[in-house]
Design a protein around this motif. Structure first.
Motif, PDB file in Angstrom:
ATOM      1  N   ALA A  71      88.409 153.063 -74.320  1.00  0.00           N
ATOM      2  CA  ALA A  71      88.457 151.763 -75.004  1.00  0.00           C
ATOM      3  C   ALA A  71      88.342 152.044 -76.319  1.00  0.00           C
ATOM      4  O   ALA A  71      88.942 151.519 -77.013  1.00  0.00           O
ATOM      5  CB  ALA A  71      87.150 150.841 -74.544  1.00  0.00           C
ATOM      6  N   LEU A  72      87.565 152.827 -77.117  1.00  0.00           N
ATOM      7  CA  LEU A  72      87.317 153.027 -78.464  1.00  0.00           C
ATOM      8  C   LEU A  72      88.787 153.737 -78.856  1.00  0.00           C
ATOM      9  O   LEU A  72      89.198 153.475 -79.995  1.00  0.00           O
ATOM     10  CB  LEU A  72      86.185 154.215 -78.775  1.00  0.00           C
ATOM     11  CG  LEU A  72      84.918 153.271 -78.578  1.00  0.00           C
ATOM     12  CD1 LEU A  72      83.720 154.253 -78.452  1.00  0.00           C
ATOM     13  CD2 LEU A  72      84.588 152.251 -79.420  1.00  0.00           C
ATOM     14  N   PHE A  73      89.511 154.429 -78.092  1.00  0.00           N
ATOM     15  CA  PHE A  73      90.588 154.858 -78.403  1.00  0.00           C
ATOM     16  C   PHE A  73      91.733 153.981 -78.654  1.00  0.00           C
ATOM     17  O   PHE A  73      92.322 154.026 -79.571  1.00  0.00           O
ATOM     18  CB  PHE A  73      90.956 156.363 -77.488  1.00  0.00           C
ATOM     19  CG  PHE A  73      92.329 156.839 -77.892  1.00  0.00           C
ATOM     20  CD1 PHE A  73      92.271 157.746 -78.762  1.00  0.00           C
ATOM     21  CD2 PHE A  73      93.678 156.292 -77.496  1.00  0.00           C
ATOM     22  CE1 PHE A  73      93.423 158.719 -79.209  1.00  0.00           C
ATOM     23  CE2 PHE A  73      94.730 157.088 -77.846  1.00  0.00           C
ATOM     24  CZ  PHE A  73      94.714 158.212 -78.804  1.00  0.00           C
ATOM     25  N   LYS A  74      91.869 153.034 -77.748  1.00  0.00           N
ATOM     26  CA  LYS A  74      92.596 152.177 -77.683  1.00  0.00           C
ATOM     27  C   LYS A  74      92.474 151.029 -78.946  1.00  0.00           C
ATOM     28  O   LYS A  74      93.353 150.921 -79.722  1.00  0.00           O
ATOM     29  CB  LYS A  74      92.775 151.296 -76.236  1.00  0.00           C
ATOM     30  CG  LYS A  74      93.152 151.995 -75.284  1.00  0.00           C
ATOM     31  CD  LYS A  74      94.461 152.404 -75.117  1.00  0.00           C
ATOM     32  CE  LYS A  74      95.289 151.385 -74.458  1.00  0.00           C
ATOM     33  NZ  LYS A  74      96.710 151.741 -74.295  1.00  0.00           N
ATOM     34  N   GLN A  75      91.238 150.842 -79.016  1.00  0.00           N
ATOM     35  CA  GLN A  75      90.793 149.889 -80.290  1.00  0.00           C
ATOM     36  C   GLN A  75      91.310 150.480 -81.507  1.00  0.00           C
ATOM     37  O   GLN A  75      91.599 150.113 -82.449  1.00  0.00           O
ATOM     38  CB  GLN A  75      89.271 149.545 -80.099  1.00  0.00           C
ATOM     39  CG  GLN A  75      88.825 148.210 -80.808  1.00  0.00           C
ATOM     40  CD  GLN A  75      89.260 147.065 -80.285  1.00  0.00           C
ATOM     41  OE1 GLN A  75      89.365 146.706 -79.011  1.00  0.00           O
ATOM     42  NE2 GLN A  75      88.626 146.012 -81.053  1.00  0.00           N
ATOM     43  N   SER A  76      90.940 151.970 -81.747  1.00  0.00           N
ATOM     44  CA  SER A  76      91.180 152.531 -83.078  1.00  0.00           C
ATOM     45  C   SER A  76      92.665 152.560 -83.132  1.00  0.00           C
ATOM     46  O   SER A  76      92.946 152.438 -84.502  1.00  0.00           O
ATOM     47  CB  SER A  76      90.648 154.095 -82.654  1.00  0.00           C
ATOM     48  OG  SER A  76      89.324 154.129 -82.466  1.00  0.00           O
ATOM     49  N   THR A  77      93.631 152.779 -82.077  1.00  0.00           N
ATOM     50  CA  THR A  77      94.885 153.038 -82.359  1.00  0.00           C
ATOM     51  C   THR A  77      95.820 151.885 -82.384  1.00  0.00           C
ATOM     52  O   THR A  77      96.855 151.749 -83.026  1.00  0.00           O
ATOM     53  CB  THR A  77      95.410 154.085 -81.466  1.00  0.00           C
ATOM     54  OG1 THR A  77      95.228 153.721 -79.998  1.00  0.00           O
ATOM     55  CG2 THR A  77      94.795 155.556 -81.634  1.00  0.00           C
ATOM     56  N   GLN A  78      95.298 150.848 -81.536  1.00  0.00           N
ATOM     57  CA  GLN A  78      96.156 149.573 -81.267  1.00  0.00           C
ATOM     58  C   GLN A  78      95.340 148.300 -81.705  1.00  0.00           C
ATOM     59  O   GLN A  78      96.122 147.170 -81.693  1.00  0.00           O
ATOM     60  CB  GLN A  78      96.564 149.619 -79.751  1.00  0.00           C
ATOM     61  CG  GLN A  78      97.537 150.738 -79.472  1.00  0.00           C
ATOM     62  CD  GLN A  78      97.677 150.634 -77.836  1.00  0.00           C
ATOM     63  OE1 GLN A  78      98.075 149.559 -77.375  1.00  0.00           O
ATOM     64  NE2 GLN A  78      98.052 151.663 -77.366  1.00  0.00           N
ATOM     65  N   GLY A  79      94.060 148.499 -82.015  1.00  0.00           N
ATOM     66  CA  GLY A  79      93.322 147.085 -82.530  1.00  0.00           C
ATOM     67  C   GLY A  79      93.065 146.547 -81.040  1.00  0.00           C
ATOM     68  O   GLY A  79      92.936 147.150 -80.127  1.00  0.00           O
ATOM     69  N   ALA A  80      92.456 145.330 -81.290  1.00  0.00           N
ATOM     70  CA  ALA A  80      91.890 144.558 -80.224  1.00  0.00           C
ATOM     71  C   ALA A  80      92.789 144.337 -79.007  1.00  0.00           C
ATOM     72  O   ALA A  80      94.057 144.344 -79.088  1.00  0.00           O
ATOM     73  CB  ALA A  80      91.490 143.279 -80.597  1.00  0.00           C
ATOM     74  N   CYS A  81      92.153 144.291 -77.741  1.00  0.00           N
ATOM     75  CA  CYS A  81      93.114 144.340 -76.648  1.00  0.00           C
ATOM     76  C   CYS A  81      93.688 142.933 -76.355  1.00  0.00           C
ATOM     77  O   CYS A  81      92.956 141.831 -76.252  1.00  0.00           O
ATOM     78  CB  CYS A  81      92.186 144.510 -75.387  1.00  0.00           C
ATOM     79  SG  CYS A  81      93.070 144.447 -73.657  1.00  0.00           S
ATOM     80  N   ASN A  82      94.901 142.869 -76.418  1.00  0.00           N
ATOM     81  CA  ASN A  82      95.790 141.549 -76.122  1.00  0.00           C
ATOM     82  C   ASN A  82      96.903 141.544 -75.274  1.00  0.00           C
ATOM     83  O   ASN A  82      97.490 140.872 -74.963  1.00  0.00           O
ATOM     84  CB  ASN A  82      96.411 141.258 -77.531  1.00  0.00           C
ATOM     85  CG  ASN A  82      95.675 140.809 -78.787  1.00  0.00           C
ATOM     86  OD1 ASN A  82      94.516 140.205 -78.468  1.00  0.00           O
ATOM     87  ND2 ASN A  82      95.872 141.409 -79.978  1.00  0.00           N
ATOM     88  N   THR A  83      96.609 142.693 -74.521  1.00  0.00           N
ATOM     89  CA  THR A  83      97.694 142.781 -73.302  1.00  0.00           C
ATOM     90  C   THR A  83      97.041 142.086 -72.058  1.00  0.00           C
ATOM     91  O   THR A  83      95.820 141.666 -71.932  1.00  0.00           O
ATOM     92  CB  THR A  83      97.607 144.421 -72.715  1.00  0.00           C
ATOM     93  OG1 THR A  83      96.401 144.869 -72.338  1.00  0.00           O
ATOM     94  CG2 THR A  83      98.269 145.010 -74.014  1.00  0.00           C
ATOM     95  N   PRO A  84      97.990 141.533 -70.995  1.00  0.00           N
ATOM     96  CA  PRO A  84      97.792 140.742 -70.234  1.00  0.00           C
ATOM     97  C   PRO A  84      96.665 141.668 -69.174  1.00  0.00           C
ATOM     98  O   PRO A  84      96.810 142.920 -68.920  1.00  0.00           O
ATOM     99  CB  PRO A  84      98.919 140.435 -69.337  1.00  0.00           C
ATOM    100  CG  PRO A  84     100.248 140.884 -70.200  1.00  0.00           C
ATOM    101  CD  PRO A  84      99.375 141.636 -71.241  1.00  0.00           C
ATOM    102  N   LYS A  85      95.691 140.643 -68.753  1.00  0.00           N
ATOM    103  CA  LYS A  85      94.756 141.347 -67.664  1.00  0.00           C
ATOM    104  C   LYS A  85      95.339 141.999 -66.299  1.00  0.00           C
ATOM    105  O   LYS A  85      96.259 141.098 -65.758  1.00  0.00           O
ATOM    106  CB  LYS A  85      93.845 140.318 -67.136  1.00  0.00           C
ATOM    107  CG  LYS A  85      92.688 141.067 -66.532  1.00  0.00           C
ATOM    108  CD  LYS A  85      91.468 139.936 -66.306  1.00  0.00           C
ATOM    109  CE  LYS A  85      90.245 140.371 -65.612  1.00  0.00           C
ATOM    110  NZ  LYS A  85      89.011 139.576 -65.727  1.00  0.00           N
ATOM    111  N   PRO A  86      95.420 143.153 -66.027  1.00  0.00           N
ATOM    112  CA  PRO A  86      96.092 143.695 -64.609  1.00  0.00           C
ATOM    113  C   PRO A  86      95.585 142.819 -63.589  1.00  0.00           C
ATOM    114  O   PRO A  86      94.381 142.251 -63.538  1.00  0.00           O
ATOM    115  CB  PRO A  86      95.368 145.216 -64.592  1.00  0.00           C
ATOM    116  CG  PRO A  86      95.302 145.477 -66.149  1.00  0.00           C
ATOM    117  CD  PRO A  86      94.543 143.993 -66.635  1.00  0.00           C
TER     118      PRO A  86
END
Ligand code: COA
Length: 399
Positions: A71-86
Motif C-alpha cells: 500500500a505504501l509503495f502504491k501511494q508513494s508512486t501513484q498517490g491516493a487510490c482512485n482505481t475501482p474496487k475489485p
C-alpha cells in the motif's frame, strides 16, 4: 481451508494466504521497533535504497506487513487510490486495494517516508542497521506491536501505527505508549513527538476495549480500564521533556483531550478535533475538564466536551488549542524542518523551562486525572455507555 494466492513483487513472489486470515483490519500492526528513521519526507534516493534493502531481506515478514508495504509503495508512486474496487471474488485484489485505500489522502512524500521507516524496521529486526546509511542514530531495540518509535536528530517520534483502524487505541497500545514515553524520557532526545500513520491522527479509545469483559464482569473491566487510563494520563503529566503533537489528520476522543498536556501542537489543515463523549454516554478525560476551559474558556470548552462540537484545525488554532495550522501539501516538510531546528536547542534549558511552566500545575493535574477516572469508571458501567457502544458496532455491522 482454501488458500488464496497473494502476489507481491520481489522478494516474495507468491504467498499463500488463508482467506480466513485476510482481514484488512489487522493489516498494519508492526512487530518491530524502528531504530532510526528520517523525519522529513524521504528523498527519492532513500526511497530507492529502501527498495533495494527490501529485496535483501532474509525473512518473510508475513502477509500483514507485506500488504502495508504494498500500500505504501502504491501511494508513494501513484498517490491516493482512485482505481475501482475489485469484484467480490477477486479476494487478493480486494485486500490489496483495501490496504492502499486505507491510506486515504496522505501525500506521496509522507507515504515514501512511511515506506522507508517500515523497511528500516524490518532490516533492524534482522539485526541490520535500520538506517540506509551510517549517519543515523540508533534506538533502544524495544519491540512495539502498535507503534513505530524512532529516534533521529535529537527527536524521538512515537507514531501510532494502526492506520486501518484510524489508529484507535487498544489496551495494548495504551501500555505501549506508556512504555515508549518512559523510554523517551530517559533517552538522549530533546523533543518527543506524537503523530499518526495513515490519514488519521487517532480515532480515540478503541471501542472494542469495552467488549473484552474479564472474569469479574463489567465492574472489573471498568476498574481495570480506569487504572490503565490513570497511568496513561499520568505518563503525560509527568513527562519531563517538551511534548509535540504533529496532528496529521482527524483526531478524536482521548487523542484530543490529552493535547492540553502537550507543549506544541502543529496541525495539518485536514485535522479536526472531536470529543464525542456525551454521544457515547461517557465523560471527559486526559485532564481536559481542567485544561480545556483554561485554554479556550468555559463556554467554548463546554461546547466541545458536553455538546460534542467538532472543531476544524483553524477553529482549534483560533481557540489556542493548536499552535499553528499548515497547508496539507507542505505540512510534513514545514513541521519537521522547524522541529529539527528546535531539537538543536540546549536540552536542559528546554526541559527545565517546560517544568517551570508545568510544575505549579502538577498536583492539580493529578487530582483532575483521579476525578475524571472515577467518573468514567462509573460511566463505563452505565446503560448509556453500553447502548452507545453497541450502537456504534451495530451501525458498522449494517454497512
Ligand atoms: N474503536 C474501534 N474501531 C474503530 C474506531 C474506534 N475508536 N475508530 C475507527 N474504528 C474502525 C472502524 O470500526 C473500521 O473498522 P472496520 O474496517 O473493521 O469496519 C475502521 O476503523 C475504519 O473506520 P471507518 O469508520 O470505516 O472510517 P471512517 O473514515 O468512515 O470514520 C471515524 C472514521 C473515526 C470517524 C469513525 O470510525 C468513528 O466514529 N469511530 C469512533 C470514534 C470514537 O467514538 N472514538 C471514541 C471517542 S471517546
Amino acid at each position: 481451508m482454501a488458500g488464496v494466492a497473494l502476489k507481491f513483487s520481489a522478494p516474495w513472489r507468491l504467498v499463500q494466504l488463508r482467506s480466513s486470515l485476510v482481514r484488512l483490519s489487522s493489516v498494519p500492526s508492526l512487530k518491530f521497533h524502528t531504530a532510526a528513521s528520517p523525519l522529513m519526507g524521504a528523498t527519492v534516493e532513500q526511497f530507492e535504497q529502501a527498495k533495494t534493502r527490501l529485496s535483501a531481506l532474509k525473512n518473510d515478514p508475513g502477509n500483514e506487513v507485506k500488504l502495508q508495504i504494498y500500500a505504501l509503495f502504491k501511494q508513494s508512486t501513484q498517490g491516493a487510490c482512485n482505481t475501482p474496487k475489485p469484484g467480490m471474488l477477486d479476494f487478493v485484489g480486494k485486500v490489496k486495494w483495501d490496504a492502499w485505500k486505507s491510506l486515504g489522502s496522505i501525500s506521496q512524500d509522507e507515504a515514501r517516508q512511511q515506506y522507508c521507516d517500515l523497511i528500516g524496521s524490518l532490516v533492524a529486526a534482522e539485526g541490520g542497521s535500520s538506517a540506509p546509511d551510517a549517519a543515523k542514530d540508533s534506538g533502544s531495540g524495544t519491540a512495539y506491536e502498535t507503534l513505530l518509535v524512532t529516534t533521529e536528530d535529537n527527536i524521538t517520534t512515537i507514531k501510532l501505527n494502526r492506520p486501518a483502524k484510524k489508529n484507535a487505541i487498544t489496551t495494548e497500545m495504551y501500555n505501549e505508549i506508556i512504555a515508549a514515553l518512559d523510554q523517551a524520557a530517559k533517552d538522549d532526545s530533546v523533543l518527543t513527538v506524537f503523530t499518526g500513520a495513515g490519514d488519521f491522527y487517532c480515532s480515540g479509545n478503541d471501542l472494542t476495549n469495552f467488549t473484552k469483559i474479564p472474569e469479574g464482569g463489567v465492574e472489573a473491566m471498568a476498574i481495570q480500564g480506569g487504572d490503565l487510563l490513570r497511568k496513561y494520563v499520568k505518563a503525560y503529566i509527568d513527562f519531563p521533556k517538551p511534548l509535540v503533537a504533529v496532528v496529521n489528520g482527524p483526531a478524536v476522543g482521548i487523542s484530543v483531550t490529552i493535547l492540553g498536556l502537550f507543549d506544541l501542537i502543529y496541525a495539518s489543515e485536514r485535522a479536526t478535533f472531536h470529543t464525542p463523549f456525551t454521544n457515547l454516554g461517557q465523560s471527559a478525560e486526559g485532564c481536559s475538564s481542567y485544561t480545556f476551559p483554561k485554554i479556550m474558556g468555559t463556554a467554548k470548552a463546554s461546547e466541545m466536551l458536553l455538546f460534542n462540537k467538532k472543531l476544524t484545525a483553524a477553529q482549534a488554532s483560533e481557540l489556542g488549542m493548536v499552535t499553528e495550522v499548515f497547508p496539507e501539501s507542505s505540512f510534513q516538510s514545514e513541521v519537521w524542518t522547524r522541529l529539527k531546528n528546535y531539537a538543536k536547542l540546549p536540552p536542559n534549558s528546554l526541559s527545565l523551562s517546560k517544568q517551570l511552566i508545568r510544575s505549579m500545575e502538577k498536583d492539580r493535574l493529578h487530582a483532575v486525572n483521579d476525578a475524571e477516572v472515577a467518573c468514567l469508571v462509573q460511566r463505563w458501567q452505565s446503560d448509556e455507555c453500553f447502548n452507545a457502544v453497541m450502537s456504534f458496532f451495530q451501525t458498522k455491522a449494517k454497512l
